[in-house]
Design a protein around this motif. Structure first.
Motif, PDB file in Angstrom:
ATOM      1  N   PHE A 193     -16.754  24.067   2.504  1.00 48.23           N
ATOM      2  CA  PHE A 193     -16.686  24.339   3.887  1.00 48.23           C
ATOM      3  C   PHE A 193     -17.683  25.537   4.256  1.00 48.23           C
ATOM      4  N   SER A 194     -17.713  25.947   5.505  1.00 44.82           N
ATOM      5  CA  SER A 194     -18.639  26.937   5.823  1.00 44.82           C
ATOM      6  C   SER A 194     -17.820  28.158   5.499  1.00 44.82           C
ATOM      7  N   SER A 195     -18.853  29.341   5.666  1.00 51.74           N
ATOM      8  CA  SER A 195     -18.178  30.857   5.546  1.00 51.74           C
ATOM      9  C   SER A 195     -17.493  31.018   6.768  1.00 51.74           C
ATOM     10  N   ALA A 196     -17.375  30.288   7.825  1.00 46.82           N
ATOM     11  CA  ALA A 196     -16.524  30.744   9.160  1.00 46.82           C
ATOM     12  C   ALA A 196     -15.242  29.866   9.014  1.00 46.82           C
ATOM     13  N   SER A 197     -15.239  29.023   7.752  1.00 48.86           N
ATOM     14  CA  SER A 197     -14.221  28.215   7.916  1.00 48.86           C
ATOM     15  C   SER A 197     -12.737  29.155   7.566  1.00 48.86           C
ATOM     16  N   PRO A 198     -11.553  28.459   8.207  1.00 48.36           N
ATOM     17  CA  PRO A 198     -10.401  29.255   7.892  1.00 48.36           C
ATOM     18  C   PRO A 198     -10.013  29.404   6.640  1.00 48.36           C
ATOM     19  N   TRP A 199     -10.492  28.362   5.717  1.00 46.35           N
ATOM     20  CA  TRP A 199     -10.358  28.516   4.076  1.00 46.35           C
ATOM     21  C   TRP A 199     -10.743  29.382   3.501  1.00 46.35           C
ATOM     22  N   ASN A 200     -12.317  29.984   4.067  1.00 48.80           N
ATOM     23  CA  ASN A 200     -13.171  30.889   3.556  1.00 48.80           C
ATOM     24  C   ASN A 200     -12.956  32.287   4.200  1.00 48.80           C
ATOM     25  N   THR A 201     -12.244  32.426   5.186  1.00 51.47           N
ATOM     26  CA  THR A 201     -11.993  33.570   5.735  1.00 51.47           C
ATOM     27  C   THR A 201     -11.028  34.667   5.313  1.00 51.47           C
ATOM     28  N   ALA A 202     -11.478  36.014   4.917  1.00 51.38           N
ATOM     29  CA  ALA A 202     -10.449  36.728   4.489  1.00 51.38           C
ATOM     30  C   ALA A 202      -9.330  37.320   5.649  1.00 51.38           C
ATOM     31  N   ILE A 203      -8.360  37.626   5.492  1.00 49.57           N
ATOM     32  CA  ILE A 203      -7.382  38.082   6.428  1.00 49.57           C
ATOM     33  C   ILE A 203      -8.083  39.496   6.940  1.00 49.57           C
ATOM     34  N   PRO A 204      -8.268  39.638   8.162  1.00 47.73           N
ATOM     35  CA  PRO A 204      -8.786  40.910   8.603  1.00 47.73           C
ATOM     36  C   PRO A 204      -7.716  41.934   8.644  1.00 47.73           C
ATOM     37  N   SER A 205      -8.200  43.024   8.750  1.00 44.65           N
ATOM     38  CA  SER A 205      -7.169  44.373   8.862  1.00 44.65           C
ATOM     39  C   SER A 205      -6.407  44.237  10.016  1.00 44.65           C
ATOM     40  N   SER A 206      -6.865  43.711  11.117  1.00 43.22           N
ATOM     41  CA  SER A 206      -6.153  43.448  12.347  1.00 43.22           C
ATOM     42  C   SER A 206      -5.083  42.468  12.579  1.00 43.22           C
ATOM     43  N   ALA A 207      -4.802  41.848  11.359  1.00 43.91           N
ATOM     44  CA  ALA A 207      -3.914  40.508  11.317  1.00 43.91           C
ATOM     45  C   ALA A 207      -2.647  41.113  11.542  1.00 43.91           C
ATOM     46  N   VAL A 208      -1.766  40.225  12.153  1.00 45.55           N
ATOM     47  CA  VAL A 208      -0.200  40.785  12.425  1.00 45.55           C
ATOM     48  C   VAL A 208       0.610  39.813  11.387  1.00 45.55           C
ATOM     49  N   TYR A 209       1.522  40.436  10.482  1.00 39.77           N
ATOM     50  CA  TYR A 209       2.224  39.928   9.673  1.00 39.77           C
ATOM     51  C   TYR A 209       3.645  39.885  10.015  1.00 39.77           C
ATOM     52  N   GLY A 210       4.400  38.962   9.606  1.00 36.99           N
ATOM     53  CA  GLY A 210       5.809  38.726   9.950  1.00 36.99           C
ATOM     54  C   GLY A 210       6.546  39.931   9.331  1.00 36.99           C
ATOM     55  N   SER A 211       7.990  40.164   9.940  1.00 36.73           N
ATOM     56  CA  SER A 211       8.617  41.317   9.643  1.00 36.73           C
ATOM     57  C   SER A 211       9.665  40.924   8.369  1.00 36.73           C
ATOM     58  N   ALA A 212       9.666  39.504   8.198  1.00 38.47           N
ATOM     59  CA  ALA A 212      10.831  39.291   7.152  1.00 38.47           C
ATOM     60  C   ALA A 212      10.003  38.353   6.284  1.00 38.47           C
ATOM     61  N   PRO A 213      10.405  38.070   4.973  1.00 39.58           N
ATOM     62  CA  PRO A 213       9.815  37.085   4.147  1.00 39.58           C
ATOM     63  C   PRO A 213       9.864  35.730   4.843  1.00 39.58           C
ATOM     64  N   ALA A 214       9.022  34.800   4.562  1.00 43.48           N
ATOM     65  CA  ALA A 214       8.867  33.349   5.229  1.00 43.48           C
ATOM     66  C   ALA A 214       9.590  32.343   4.299  1.00 43.48           C
ATOM     67  N   ALA A 215       9.907  32.637   2.898  1.00 40.43           N
ATOM     68  CA  ALA A 215      10.707  31.647   2.280  1.00 40.43           C
ATOM     69  C   ALA A 215      11.329  32.442   1.054  1.00 40.43           C
ATOM     70  N   PRO A 216      12.287  33.097   1.566  1.00 42.40           N
ATOM     71  CA  PRO A 216      13.079  33.983   0.560  1.00 42.40           C
ATOM     72  C   PRO A 216      13.890  32.914  -0.458  1.00 42.40           C
ATOM     73  N   GLY A 217      13.875  33.160  -1.820  1.00 43.78           N
ATOM     74  CA  GLY A 217      14.620  32.355  -2.616  1.00 43.78           C
ATOM     75  C   GLY A 217      13.812  31.138  -2.982  1.00 43.78           C
ATOM     76  N   LEU A 218      12.684  30.667  -2.488  1.00 45.80           N
ATOM     77  CA  LEU A 218      12.264  29.474  -2.514  1.00 45.80           C
ATOM     78  C   LEU A 218      11.639  29.499  -3.908  1.00 45.80           C
ATOM     79  N   LEU A 219      11.716  28.352  -5.034  1.00 47.07           N
ATOM     80  CA  LEU A 219      11.027  28.188  -6.182  1.00 47.07           C
ATOM     81  C   LEU A 219       9.571  27.673  -5.615  1.00 47.07           C
ATOM     82  N   ALA A 220       8.687  28.118  -6.609  1.00 41.75           N
ATOM     83  CA  ALA A 220       7.293  27.828  -6.217  1.00 41.75           C
ATOM     84  C   ALA A 220       6.603  27.106  -7.677  1.00 41.75           C
ATOM     85  N   GLY A 221       5.888  26.591  -7.454  1.00 38.40           N
ATOM     86  CA  GLY A 221       4.979  26.125  -8.625  1.00 38.40           C
ATOM     87  C   GLY A 221       3.459  25.406  -8.521  1.00 38.40           C
ATOM     88  N   VAL A 222       3.233  24.952  -9.517  1.00 38.49           N
ATOM     89  CA  VAL A 222       1.590  24.190  -9.248  1.00 38.49           C
ATOM     90  C   VAL A 222       1.776  22.851  -9.678  1.00 38.49           C
TER      91      VAL A 222
END
Length: 371
Positions: free
Chosen positions: A43-72
């Motif tokens: 994908f291009s450099s403008a792709s949402p996959w290749n775009t770094a999160i900007p300093s102006s981004a807004v983050y949620g106030s609470a964890p999105a997935a507390p207690g969730l197991l994660a893996g590959v």
């Protein structure tokens, strides 16, 4: 008609694969040529996959997935739910692609296999296949709960004037062995063939329930009609072993359990699961399909006290780019990994206690982010 209405079966990726660890994993890939992975960054450099999160981004106030197991997903050595991604050349055979409405169900029931079927089974498959595909979009995606409604604009799959469609596919290229049977093959012209519920016959003919031809040079968003519930390309956001040493420079694709998902869509996704409210494990969470989750600025990698270098590399990418939810799957969060990377990292190829704990620590601090 969709894959789930073809049979009284659990939905696509709705059932856990039996693995040696607690998380049922689902899906992965990256472009490979001749069995060796290429270090492509689609994908291009403008792709949402290749775009770094900007300093102006807004983050949620609470964890999105507390207690969730994660893996590959690569912890499943059989790659049942992976997405093998290959690169074909003009030296490979041009093979016909046929439509079969039973291509998911018959493998789910064990009557057919993704490859290596006997002569009688292959005759049955061919007898029930057609040269043209009846639907231009994903049969398992929708924009409206309780209905099959596709976006008003997307990259529709159209039959050629004289079907079947044909694509370059090498003799050794095979789909994942599970019911979803994903496969993606980059074509010599730069496009990418994505197939779902794929079967490879002894003659080399391909059979599938659904397919799309996407672009690896555009935005990589759901407009591509990728073969995922979100309609994002199936090969987007895949992690490769060697990236963990060199640095991950893109957002990472994850599947999420239905308990986290809501019947909503966040860009870059264009859709969600068609059976989101009717499946035996219905959506019951608050996160839209396509949501980006990331470690907020207030959380440092050092504060997570990670035990593995691989975990630290994933955490660094989770701060810079985050994870994007591309599909529903299992009871835990699953990072998609290329099953055919050039170098194999042991902690990605077999369950690792250290990486398991690291991923759980990372996911416990993720919040939704947008801008």
């Amino acid at each position: 008609m969709n894959a789930r209405t073809l049979a009284p079966s659990p939905s696509r990726r709705g059932v856990a694969a039996p693995l040696a660890c607690a998380v049922p994993f689902a899906c992965a890939a990256a472009i490979v040529a001749g069995g060796a992975a290429a270090a492509d960054r689609p994908f291009s450099s403008a792709s949402p996959w290749n775009t770094a999160i900007p300093s102006s981004a807004v983050y949620g106030s609470a964890p999105a997935a507390p207690g969730l197991l994660a893996g590959v997903d690569s912890w499943d050595a059989q790659n049942v739910w992976s997405i093998p991604f290959y690169r074909a050349t003009t030296a490979d055979a041009s093979r016909p692609l046929l439509y079969n409405p039973l291509a998911w169900y018959k493998v789910f029931t064990g009557e057919w296999r993704r490859a290596g079927n006997g002569a009688a089974v292959e005759a049955e498959i061919l007898a029930s296949s057609k040269t043209a595909f009846p639907y231009p979009g994903n049969v398992y995606s929708t924009t409206k709960a309780g209905a099959w409604t596709l976006p008003s604009s997307y990259n529709k799959t159209l039959n050629p004037a004289s079907p079947p469609a044909r694509f370059y596919v090498g003799a050794a290229m095979k789909p994942a062995t599970g019911a979803d049977g994903h496969m993606a093959v980059a074509q010599p012209n730069g496009s990418v063939l994505e197939t779902y519920a794929t079967i490879v016959l002894g003659s080399g003919q391909l059979v599938a329930l659904s397919y799309a031809v996407s672009s690896a040079t555009g935005l990589g968003d759901g407009w591509q009609n990728g073969q995922t519930a979100s309609m994002l390309p199936s090969y987007a956001g895949l992690l490769c072993d060697e990236e963990l040493a060199a640095g991950v420079r893109h957002a990472m694709a994850i599947s999420a359990p239905a308990s986290l998902l809501a019947t909503q869509i966040a860009y870059p996704a264009y859709a969600f699961d068609r059976d989101a409210t009717t499946n035996q494990q219905p959506y019951s969470g608050a996160l839209p399909m396509g949501a980006r989750l990331a470690l907020p600025p207030s959380v440092s990698v050092a504060s997570l006290k990670l035990a593995t270098a691989e975990g630290a590399a994933i955490a660094a990418a989770a701060k810079t780019y985050g994870f994007i939810i591309v599909d529903r799957g299992g009871s835990g969060a699953t990072i998609r990994v290329n099953p055919n990377c050039a170098a194999a990292n042991p902690v990605l190829r077999a369950w690792s206690y250290g990486l398991q704990n690291d991923l759980n620590a990372i996911f416990s601090r993720l919040t939704r982010v947008g801008w």
